[in-house]
Design an enzyme around this catalytic site. Sequence first.
Site, PDB file in Angstrom:
ATOM      1  N   ASP A 157      -1.727 -57.387 -65.787  1.00 45.81           N
ATOM      2  CA  ASP A 157      -1.356 -56.260 -64.661  1.00 45.81           C
ATOM      3  C   ASP A 157      -2.456 -55.732 -64.473  1.00 45.81           C
ATOM      4  O   ASP A 157      -2.486 -54.529 -64.624  1.00 45.81           O
ATOM      5  CB  ASP A 157      -0.110 -55.361 -65.076  1.00 45.81           C
ATOM      6  CG  ASP A 157      -0.471 -54.373 -66.305  1.00 45.81           C
ATOM      7  OD1 ASP A 157      -1.617 -54.620 -66.941  1.00 45.81           O
ATOM      8  OD2 ASP A 157       0.234 -53.528 -66.359  1.00 45.81           O
ATOM      9  N   CYS A 158      -3.483 -56.243 -63.652  1.00 50.23           N
ATOM     10  CA  CYS A 158      -4.659 -55.738 -62.940  1.00 50.23           C
ATOM     11  C   CYS A 158      -4.493 -55.607 -61.437  1.00 50.23           C
ATOM     12  O   CYS A 158      -4.289 -56.670 -60.600  1.00 50.23           O
ATOM     13  CB  CYS A 158      -5.977 -56.612 -63.311  1.00 50.23           C
ATOM     14  SG  CYS A 158      -7.268 -56.344 -62.941  1.00 50.23           S
TER      15      CYS A 158
END
Lengths: 173, 320
Positions: free
Chosen positions: B71-72
């Site tokens: 989750d970047c």
Amino acid sequence: MDYLAKLAEGFINLFNLGGATFLSWVTGIIPTLVVLITFVNALISIIGEERMDGFAKACGKFFLLRYTVVPVIAMFVLCNPMAYTFGRFVEEKHKPAFYDAAVSFCHPITGLFPHANAGELFVYLGIANGITALGLSLSPLAVRYFIVGVIVILIRGIVTERLTLRFMKKGEG
Amino acid sequence: MHKAVRISKGRGGWGGPLIIQPTDEKNMIVSVTGGGVDPIAQKIADMTGAVAGDGFTTGIPENRIAAVVIDCGGTARCGVYPRKRIPTVNLMATGPSGPLAKYITEDIYVSGVNAEDIAPADAQETAGIVREAPVPAEARSGAGKSQDAVTRIGKGVGAVVGKFFQAGRDTIEMVIKHILPFMAFVSMIIGIIQGSGLGDVIARTISPAAGSLPGMIVISFICAIPFISPILGPGAVIAQVVGVIVGEQIAKGAIRPSLALPALFAIDAQVGCDFIPVGLSLGEAEPDTISAGVPAVLFSRMITGPIAVIIAYIFSIGLY
């Protein structure tokens, strides 16, 4: 009606102030930054990253260099985040401590060498802007930030190395 | 027997579709989402018959990974796995960005993924998926032939000029993709702080506490608490915003300028705590090392965070 007009004026004033700040940064910070970063990027690509490998390997054996010289060079040459690949030059049990030292240097280096972590400049620049606003020179702050940074990453390296050994033993038992 | 799934990009997402086909060797779906297994990773694992693992707290060898779920929002992490040619599923709708943007390609990366974007794959789609590093296009021809001096000098100059030009290109890209957007965002915050009178409120309430040595030690300690530090870390966004607020207070005279130095360390005790397993795997660390290294770094910060502030405070004597 007056009240609404005041409100609208106050609202747009927020963004006028923001716009003035943005303009002062774009004209005051970006030009030098662009030229400096271009120079250092070119220098690094002419020296070649491979040439640093042997040097890093030799330094990785001594704890004093492992948590000072190696992370500083890694961050300067490879920048954030590729600097952490230098972890491959140290022993397995020292890798977490090396990472801790290297990552803790990714902001102290930006005062003098912004190319190393240009995406996260505002940790330093945010505070430095306050100094500039007072009409003071930034150089003493940038130099001291770098020096204290080196001392702090050495301490971090030593402490984290100890803790890693302890957690590794716990994992076995 | 493992089944293949097809993962398409979600709303506002980029890249893909990816076909994930675990094998007996590569049978792990690794979730690198700041602790715990994300439901999306679990769903991919359930549909394929693979095993979901938490890549944040436990190290997983790369040769066992079928796909990584991250989750970047556009910092370093989204390029790390594509660079290693490991199929990467990003829950955030991030396109190619960050320092490793050039490795983020449609055949290895998909973003903005939700549960409904995962579907079983057709038989024909699963046939012939190869994930090897692309072969460098240029093959050296005519090497070994002797060249005259003029040609060699010409080539040498050309190579240096090329390097300078590439350096310029990289720099401008960095400015446009990272520095200018952040300046825009921070300018907006500053405008609101200055224009709304929020700055005065901060100056009266928080600054007296933050502008003293004990106050800064407390801040660094809070930033370094092991379950807080990984949350504060990503992209150093929080440290940068706090840095700007502290800078504003210095400009106002609410915080002494010499305290800029300890403040720089107080607001940054959490640096890189969100990135430990990824950083370690970049250094080719073994899974066992990562398992021991994550808590080691996190706990070390509780000790070294406040120490850093004290050292910086001592070094700030005589500054300004």
